[in-house]
Design an enzyme around this catalytic site. Sequence first.
Site, short mmCIF file in Angstrom:
data_model
loop_
_atom_site.label_atom_id
_atom_site.label_comp_id
_atom_site.label_asym_id
_atom_site.label_seq_id
_atom_site.Cartn_x
_atom_site.Cartn_y
_atom_site.Cartn_z
N GLU A 1 -6.59 4.29 -3.23
CA GLU A 1 -6.67 3.04 -4.01
C GLU A 1 -8.01 2.28 -4.00
O GLU A 1 -8.22 1.05 -3.55
CB GLU A 1 -5.42 1.85 -3.35
CG GLU A 1 -4.10 2.42 -3.31
CD GLU A 1 -3.11 1.32 -3.15
OE1 GLU A 1 -3.53 0.32 -2.49
OE2 GLU A 1 -1.75 1.78 -3.36
N GLU B 1 2.15 7.50 -4.14
CA GLU B 1 2.93 6.32 -3.54
C GLU B 1 3.82 5.67 -4.53
O GLU B 1 3.26 4.93 -5.64
CB GLU B 1 1.65 5.21 -3.04
CG GLU B 1 1.11 5.57 -1.69
CD GLU B 1 0.26 4.38 -1.12
OE1 GLU B 1 0.68 3.16 -1.19
OE2 GLU B 1 -0.78 4.72 -0.67
O1 AHR Z 1 2.36 1.93 1.56
C1 AHR Z 1 1.78 0.60 1.79
C2 AHR Z 1 0.51 0.49 1.32
O2 AHR Z 1 0.65 0.29 -0.19
C3 AHR Z 1 -0.61 1.49 1.52
O3 AHR Z 1 -1.43 1.59 2.79
C4 AHR Z 1 -1.43 1.19 0.13
O4 AHR Z 1 -2.10 2.56 -0.47
C5 AHR Z 1 -0.74 0.61 -0.71
O5 AHR Z 1 -1.21 -0.48 -1.11
#
Ligand code: AHR
Length: 490
Positions: free
Chosen positions: A171, A289
């Site tokens: 990110e 994610e």
């Molecule tokens: O999964 C929780 C968080 O969400 C992670 O650390 C991050 O990459 C995202 O913003």
Amino acid sequence: MNYIKVDLDRQLGSIHPHIFGGFAEHLGRCFYGGIYEPGSALADEHGFRKDVLEALSRLQMPIVRYPGGNFVSGYRWMDGIGPVEARPARPELAWETIETNHFGTNEFIQFCRKIKTEPYFVVNCGDGDMREARDWVEYCNSSQETALVKLRRQHGFDAPHNVKYWGIGNEVDGEWQIGYKTPEEYARAYKEFAKVMRWVDPSIKLLASAVSNWSAEFVERTQLLLDQASDFIDYLAIHWYVGNPENDFANYMTVSEFFDERIGVAEGMLKAMKVQRNIQRPISIAVDEWNVWYRARGETLAERNNLEEVYNLEDALVVAMHFNAFIRHCQTVKMANIAQIVNVIAPIFTSPDGLFLQTIFYPFELYSRTCGNIALDPFWKGDTFSAGKHTALRTLDVSASLDEAKKSVVIFVVNRSQTDALETTISLDSGFFAGKVQAHVINGSDIKATNSFNQPNQVGVKTAVLTAERSRLNYTFEPHSVTALECQID
Ligand code: AHR
């Protein structure tokens, strides 16, 4: 009346098993007090919770991303190797805690071997440098007579770990990230990191952190990345989280459109750049994610409550719709990692004495266990609903898969009606139903039903056996349910 037509000749492409991947971060009770609890009566000789390993094995995740997440952008991997008593504790800035480093690279590899999954590491492209990144590849994958390989051997791992998948940064497009990078900074850093990592091990596959901040300049960012580094990119990684903060079930159920839109946008950017720059090598999309996450949020870690979301039935429907979208976009989405796997926004919830399976465990298990290797392109029509900015969406959300070797078709259906059982005629083209059909149904008493330590089975899966005619099956989908019809075919 609803109709679903499945034509065995209308094939979309192959479904990569990595769409059933996971993600585990050094965060809250994911590792410490979840996966890893040395000294617990429930732990094995290496400190892994046996009940957790058993539950995770049921999910059949072929790949797990590690160690973050936001955590990785301040992580020094060398802190987490060697004798545990000598490992340094450090302030952890992403989640405002102290990282003991008692769990690290080799423990994660052991964990992967135990649940028969493949490791996918993310390197620190926040406050870390390219030397650290290439050293990690060398420590894990090399068998040359180098200092780092000798170190790995000293740590008890003679054979290389052969970590094939490596992400560069997490990110990086978000101001919340340690070492946030402008599009220009990331494109340049990505290429330089990738170059040396590949020089250490040319066989590795690399993932670029493309879009998580969907309200920033993501088109320019992706374009620049592909412009400058496409030779080094195997996957464009994108992230999203969804939720139902307005408590509006119908609107929540339109989230399928959001998935199609996000994946479509990434596909479009890739396609456009491939044409413009004549990029020949395959580049896929990794949704590395994704999940429902909206309750355990907040400014401080306490307000976020360690991201320990308790999931209900409607969230399970949303998880199933994610898989329907990944299956329908199988040509481009070649990896997806549910965030996360234990305690932290996860399908498995532990206490020191045991665990329960959250509602979202069941769609994950059902899809990963039954999904075939080829995506079909089903046609469906019937009842519709309107909510939020969407009108006339089909109430059923459908995908289908084929396994030619097993002669099996699985039709996955989410019934998004809160009240109506939907009678449906399912017909098969270019093949016939042979024998029995198994109907696996995930449901509960109402859309807000949750599982807990006291009531672990409010939402679960039930299986019934049905008989189909040669090319027709009549089936009624229960309200607010996920169904997988597992059909033998001729
Ligand atoms: O999964 C929780 C968080 O969400 C992670 O650390 C991050 O990459 C995202 O913003």
